[in-house]
Design an enzyme around this catalytic site. Sequence first.
Site, mmCIF file in Angstrom:
data_model
loop_
_atom_site.group_PDB
_atom_site.id
_atom_site.type_symbol
_atom_site.label_atom_id
_atom_site.label_comp_id
_atom_site.label_asym_id
_atom_site.label_seq_id
_atom_site.Cartn_x
_atom_site.Cartn_y
_atom_site.Cartn_z
ATOM 1 N N PHE A 116 -7.355 -12.461 -5.055
ATOM 2 C CA PHE A 116 -7.303 -12.357 -3.589
ATOM 3 C C PHE A 116 -8.251 -11.252 -3.166
ATOM 4 O O PHE A 116 -8.040 -10.087 -3.489
ATOM 5 C CB PHE A 116 -5.898 -12.062 -3.063
ATOM 6 C CG PHE A 116 -5.893 -11.992 -1.556
ATOM 7 C CD1 PHE A 116 -5.761 -13.137 -0.788
ATOM 8 C CD2 PHE A 116 -6.096 -10.779 -0.901
ATOM 9 C CE1 PHE A 116 -5.810 -13.080 0.607
ATOM 10 C CE2 PHE A 116 -6.146 -10.718 0.490
ATOM 11 C CZ PHE A 116 -6.000 -11.868 1.245
ATOM 12 N N ASP A 160 -12.161 -4.350 -7.116
ATOM 13 C CA ASP A 160 -11.517 -4.424 -5.808
ATOM 14 C C ASP A 160 -10.216 -3.632 -5.891
ATOM 15 O O ASP A 160 -9.204 -4.121 -6.372
ATOM 16 C CB ASP A 160 -11.257 -5.883 -5.408
ATOM 17 C CG ASP A 160 -10.599 -5.987 -4.026
ATOM 18 O OD1 ASP A 160 -10.121 -4.952 -3.514
ATOM 19 O OD2 ASP A 160 -10.567 -7.105 -3.472
ATOM 20 N N LYS A 165 -7.568 -0.674 3.096
ATOM 21 C CA LYS A 165 -6.132 -0.465 3.317
ATOM 22 C C LYS A 165 -5.774 1.023 3.500
ATOM 23 O O LYS A 165 -6.009 1.555 4.558
ATOM 24 C CB LYS A 165 -5.337 -1.139 2.214
ATOM 25 C CG LYS A 165 -5.478 -2.667 2.340
ATOM 26 C CD LYS A 165 -4.386 -3.495 1.688
ATOM 27 C CE LYS A 165 -4.480 -4.935 2.178
ATOM 28 N NZ LYS A 165 -4.762 -5.912 1.139
HETATM 29 C C1 LIG Z 1 -5.796 -6.944 1.379
HETATM 30 C C2 LIG Z 1 -6.835 -7.158 0.362
HETATM 31 C C3 LIG Z 1 -8.140 -7.521 0.726
HETATM 32 C C4 LIG Z 1 -8.532 -7.826 2.150
HETATM 33 O O1 LIG Z 1 -8.356 -6.749 3.021
HETATM 34 P P1 LIG Z 1 -8.306 -7.022 4.604
HETATM 35 O O2 LIG Z 1 -8.307 -5.649 5.205
HETATM 36 O O3 LIG Z 1 -7.043 -7.782 4.877
HETATM 37 O O4 LIG Z 1 -9.525 -7.812 4.955
HETATM 38 C C5 LIG Z 1 -9.074 -7.640 -0.285
HETATM 39 N N1 LIG Z 1 -8.759 -7.427 -1.576
HETATM 40 C C6 LIG Z 1 -7.520 -7.072 -1.952
HETATM 41 C C7 LIG Z 1 -7.236 -6.827 -3.398
HETATM 42 C C8 LIG Z 1 -6.509 -6.944 -1.005
HETATM 43 O O5 LIG Z 1 -5.268 -6.647 -1.392
#
Ligand SMILES: *Cc1c(COP(=O)(O)O)cnc(C)c1O
Length: 410
Positions: free
Chosen positions: A148, A233, A262
């Site tokens: 994700f 990520d 985040k």
């Molecule tokens: C939440 C998340 C995203 C996307 O972040 P947004 O601010 O919602 O666009 C990307 N990668 C990971 C691992 C995430 O948990």
Amino acid sequence: MSTDQVAGTRTEELLALAERYAAHNYHPLPVVIASGEGAWVTDVEGRRYLDMLAAYSALNFGHRHPRLVGAARRQLEQLTLTSRAFHNDTFPVFCRDLARLAGKDMVLTMNTGAEAVETAIKTARRWGYDVKGVAPDRAKIVVADGNFHGRTVTIVGFSDDPSARGGFGPFTPGFESVPYGDVGALRDAIDDDTVAFLVEPIQGEAGVIVPPEGYLRAARELCTERGALLMADEIQSGLGRTGTTFACEHEGVVPDVYILGKALGGGIMPLSAAVADRDVLGVFRPGEHGSTFGGNPLACAIGIEVIDLLREGTYQRRSAELGSWLIEGLRDAALPTVAEVRGRGLWIGIDLVPSAGSARAACERLMGRGILAKDTHQQTVRLAPPLVVERSDLEWALEQVVDVLSTPAG
Ligand SMILES: *Cc1c(COP(=O)(O)O)cnc(C)c1O
């Protein structure tokens, strides 16, 4: 009678408004939150709940952390936005502080996580053409099954979740997905055109999936050997969530690119970044990438304070200690409804056996007990409270979770 005039409680009224006027791209629990402090929130009826989701780790420091709110307030009185057409007096400081925290040379700021992932993808492609010497339009990025990374068309194009990608094609080419945790598959996928391996050190949305020990180290070695960038990520796993500043640290791995978001914005402003050394992020020239709000003074002022909180290490330690305690407590309970408990730090996935009912139903029952948690993928309940949560709150929460999961859904 129009939906606006539905009689009943304030909760019913607001749920009806959301149902009528908000696009149905989420399926929230039927709770309407009006205020929050630390790890706790209060709904419009005055009921209190322990927040065991923390906005998917955007609230690592809890709701309205006094130091973060203070930084935001001070900045609000000074300057909120310049765009990057001009310099401002918080952006350079934030970039320096974040680069130092990550042990890298440079930072490229954006707003949302998805934008930071897109930034990393563009970085890898440009690096591939300019530095590695890949032939035009041949660059390949390897990703992992179950990933994700956000919701843009490019990103959902390499997701294997049908609800994320179905009906949104055609997609951006140039990605190949391999099973998560499988070193052999990764080795086979990396070829001369591969510019990067994009991976979550722990897969969050997939259900807090911790890869086999050594996976990230092997990925690091393969990327170094084959001349591809390792892009971690850490949007959800980073900034204290797993008991260390970055989840890659658990394997002593340093990626070429950190992708952050985040918690970077302190739960107040969207703030994301790609962080890397000069030989990587230095590929951008003026006009080739950017964002109107990226690196705005308000977000950067908060980000500077977030980094300051992380430098002290207290939140990382809390996460490690409280997380181990909670995982052990859940395992010791040996609940027949639970197939597996896994996690790292205060980031826990509980897999329910099929006969236990859905994770959604479990979360609804937890809500009735004053605990807000979120299901993922049918059978997994995820627990990820703010790292400011008190031990006594978690002791109470453990009792509630054990109690709710002791009896299968009726
Ligand atoms: C939440 C998340 C995203 C996307 O972040 P947004 O601010 O919602 O666009 C990307 N990668 C990971 C691992 C995430 O948990």
